[in-house]
Scaffold this motif. Sequence first.
Motif, short mmCIF file in Angstrom:
data_model
loop_
_atom_site.label_atom_id
_atom_site.label_comp_id
_atom_site.label_asym_id
_atom_site.label_seq_id
_atom_site.Cartn_x
_atom_site.Cartn_y
_atom_site.Cartn_z
N SER A 90 -2.96 -59.75 -34.23
CA SER A 90 -4.16 -60.39 -34.78
C SER A 90 -4.52 -61.64 -34.00
CB SER A 90 -3.94 -60.74 -36.26
OG SER A 90 -5.08 -61.36 -36.80
N ARG A 91 -3.51 -62.45 -33.67
CA ARG A 91 -3.78 -63.68 -32.90
C ARG A 91 -4.24 -63.35 -31.49
NH1 ARG A 91 0.83 -65.23 -35.83
NH2 ARG A 91 2.23 -64.66 -34.12
N LEU A 92 -3.68 -62.29 -30.90
CA LEU A 92 -4.05 -61.92 -29.54
C LEU A 92 -5.50 -61.46 -29.46
CD1 LEU A 92 -3.17 -61.30 -26.59
CD2 LEU A 92 -2.55 -59.02 -27.38
N THR A 93 -5.95 -60.68 -30.45
CA THR A 93 -7.29 -60.09 -30.39
C THR A 93 -8.35 -60.94 -31.06
OG1 THR A 93 -6.79 -58.81 -32.40
CG2 THR A 93 -6.39 -57.74 -30.27
N ASN A 94 -7.95 -62.06 -31.64
CA ASN A 94 -8.93 -62.94 -32.29
C ASN A 94 -8.85 -64.37 -31.77
OD1 ASN A 94 -10.22 -61.27 -34.63
ND2 ASN A 94 -8.01 -60.84 -34.78
N ARG A 95 -8.17 -64.56 -30.67
CA ARG A 95 -8.01 -65.90 -30.14
C ARG A 95 -9.29 -66.37 -29.47
NH1 ARG A 95 -3.06 -65.97 -27.07
NH2 ARG A 95 -3.79 -67.94 -26.17
N GLY A 96 -9.35 -67.66 -29.19
CA GLY A 96 -10.55 -68.21 -28.58
C GLY A 96 -10.37 -68.63 -27.14
N ALA A 97 -9.21 -68.32 -26.57
CA ALA A 97 -8.94 -68.71 -25.18
C ALA A 97 -8.10 -67.65 -24.50
CB ALA A 97 -8.23 -70.07 -25.15
N LEU A 98 -8.13 -67.66 -23.18
CA LEU A 98 -7.39 -66.69 -22.40
C LEU A 98 -5.89 -66.87 -22.59
CD1 LEU A 98 -8.00 -64.45 -20.21
CD2 LEU A 98 -7.41 -66.21 -18.53
N PRO A 99 -5.13 -65.79 -22.80
CA PRO A 99 -3.68 -65.92 -22.90
C PRO A 99 -3.10 -66.59 -21.66
CG PRO A 99 -4.37 -63.72 -23.56
CD PRO A 99 -5.57 -64.39 -22.98
N ALA A 100 -2.15 -67.49 -21.85
CA ALA A 100 -1.58 -68.24 -20.72
C ALA A 100 -0.60 -67.41 -19.92
CB ALA A 100 -0.89 -69.51 -21.23
N ALA A 101 0.04 -66.44 -20.58
CA ALA A 101 0.96 -65.54 -19.90
C ALA A 101 0.59 -64.10 -20.24
CB ALA A 101 2.40 -65.86 -20.29
N TRP A 102 1.20 -63.17 -19.53
CA TRP A 102 0.69 -61.81 -19.55
C TRP A 102 1.47 -60.84 -20.42
CZ3 TRP A 102 -3.17 -58.79 -19.02
CH2 TRP A 102 -3.01 -57.43 -18.76
N ASN A 103 2.75 -61.11 -20.69
CA ASN A 103 3.62 -60.07 -21.21
C ASN A 103 3.16 -59.47 -22.54
OD1 ASN A 103 4.34 -62.70 -22.14
ND2 ASN A 103 6.19 -61.84 -23.05
N THR A 122 -11.57 -74.71 -12.21
CA THR A 122 -12.63 -75.47 -12.86
C THR A 122 -12.10 -76.39 -13.94
OG1 THR A 122 -13.01 -73.66 -14.42
CG2 THR A 122 -14.34 -73.69 -12.41
N GLN A 123 -10.76 -76.40 -14.09
CA GLN A 123 -10.08 -77.23 -15.08
C GLN A 123 -10.53 -76.91 -16.48
OE1 GLN A 123 -10.77 -81.27 -13.79
NE2 GLN A 123 -9.08 -81.19 -12.34
N GLU A 124 -10.83 -75.64 -16.72
CA GLU A 124 -11.17 -75.20 -18.06
C GLU A 124 -9.92 -74.69 -18.76
OE1 GLU A 124 -14.07 -72.21 -17.75
OE2 GLU A 124 -15.65 -73.53 -17.00
N PRO A 125 -9.76 -74.97 -20.06
CA PRO A 125 -8.59 -74.46 -20.78
C PRO A 125 -8.64 -72.95 -20.89
CG PRO A 125 -10.17 -75.39 -22.33
CD PRO A 125 -10.66 -75.73 -20.94
N PHE A 126 -7.49 -72.30 -20.62
CA PHE A 126 -7.47 -70.86 -20.75
C PHE A 126 -6.47 -70.42 -21.81
CE2 PHE A 126 -4.87 -72.15 -17.15
CZ PHE A 126 -3.63 -71.64 -17.47
N THR A 127 -5.87 -71.36 -22.47
CA THR A 127 -4.98 -71.02 -23.57
C THR A 127 -4.97 -72.14 -24.58
OG1 THR A 127 -2.73 -70.36 -24.19
CG2 THR A 127 -2.92 -71.99 -22.45
N ALA A 128 -4.72 -71.79 -25.82
CA ALA A 128 -4.71 -72.79 -26.88
C ALA A 128 -3.32 -73.35 -27.13
CB ALA A 128 -5.23 -72.18 -28.18
N THR A 129 -2.30 -72.78 -26.46
CA THR A 129 -0.93 -73.21 -26.68
C THR A 129 -0.21 -73.34 -25.35
OG1 THR A 129 -0.30 -70.90 -26.96
CG2 THR A 129 -0.74 -72.16 -28.95
#
Length: 396
Positions: free
Chosen positions: A305-318, A351-358
């Motif tokens: 649920s968190r993965l598919t409803n998050r507001g930023a790109l996941p920081a890691a891939w696994n 571009t120094q944009e955040p890609f993860t919330a954690t």
Amino acid sequence: MSVLPDPGASRAVLIGTSRYDHLERLPAVSNNLTALADLLSGPLSLRMPTPHVTVVENPPDPATVMNPLRQAAAEATDTLLVYYAGHGLIDPHDALALALPHTHPGRVETSLAYDWLRQILLDSPAQRHIVLLDCCYSGRALGRMSASQGLADQAAVEGTFLLAASAETRTALAPVGDTHTAFTGALLETLRHGIPGGPPLLDLETIYRHLRLTLEARAHPVPQARNRNTGARLALGRNHADLPTTPVTTEASVEPDHRLWPDPTSIRTITGFLTNLAAVREVSGLTQQEVSRRSAGRISTGTISRLTNRGALPAAWNTTAVYLAACSVPDDQIQQWHRTWQKLRNTATKTQEPFTATPQGSTAEQGKARRRFSALWRGRDHRLGSAGAEAPEGRG
């Protein structure tokens, strides 16, 4: 091949006039705008972020339309969608005009000239354009129009798919008591419920042909369409009549290589990545519980649920890799997803944009995740660690 636009790089401007000083009122137009805006932002259509859909209702003057349209046209790099519902008029020079609340049939300066709107489309950096015109023609307000030249010809723009309602009377366009106008109502029904036996994606050509059959069967005027370049292959949503209606429960029935998965190569923005990531499970027909089970408990329903409803790109891939594999996405497509993720991550970093919330976690944790992911590709370790172990939250 039909494609869905990237919602993060697309914009929509919905224009409608329901109140008129000198023309017949069209109260259903207000409902059209609300329903179409909700649909474009929702899971049944393009899943566009709400700020990317602009509604201009009962604009008092042309500038009220042109300013937000210019902004949307400048921001859109993938697809620009423009919708108008109201009275369509033909001026003394046989040019199309869109009626506004204060439009007077004999005063062309009181309406919005379509040529102005058309020029903005031509100047937009968007690669594709969609124009939807739900125009009512009242016998008293029509003026004159060449019998050999229809509305779609009047409004044609290079690189555009134009779909226009060809209604001659108020009754044909907006039947008394109906919530929506005839054309837009049929369009909404198609996107909400799909076309039984139709293709996985509802591209504009498919929608046009279905609307012709539907409206003709209802004794309404049939729409016109014009396609320039490959606009007909652009889709407005998935065919929900074709999607699984019940969760898949057996291993033998979850090999959906034939299904039309979201295409990661067409993703250009983080919004597009997240939107399509959520659509993967929809196409798979699996519940969150079933995805978790198929991952051998490596990702929980909460993580999904968190993965598919998050507001930023996941920081890691696994975690994303495990999710895609559990949904039965083919390995070659998972690799494409990985490349798209890397590209977006690099762009966001530059571009120094955040890609993860954690936080990403320690370097050791990142190395461990990469080794686990490599094992997945080699097919040597389908467990990705001990059974029941879940990737740390926020690590993608």
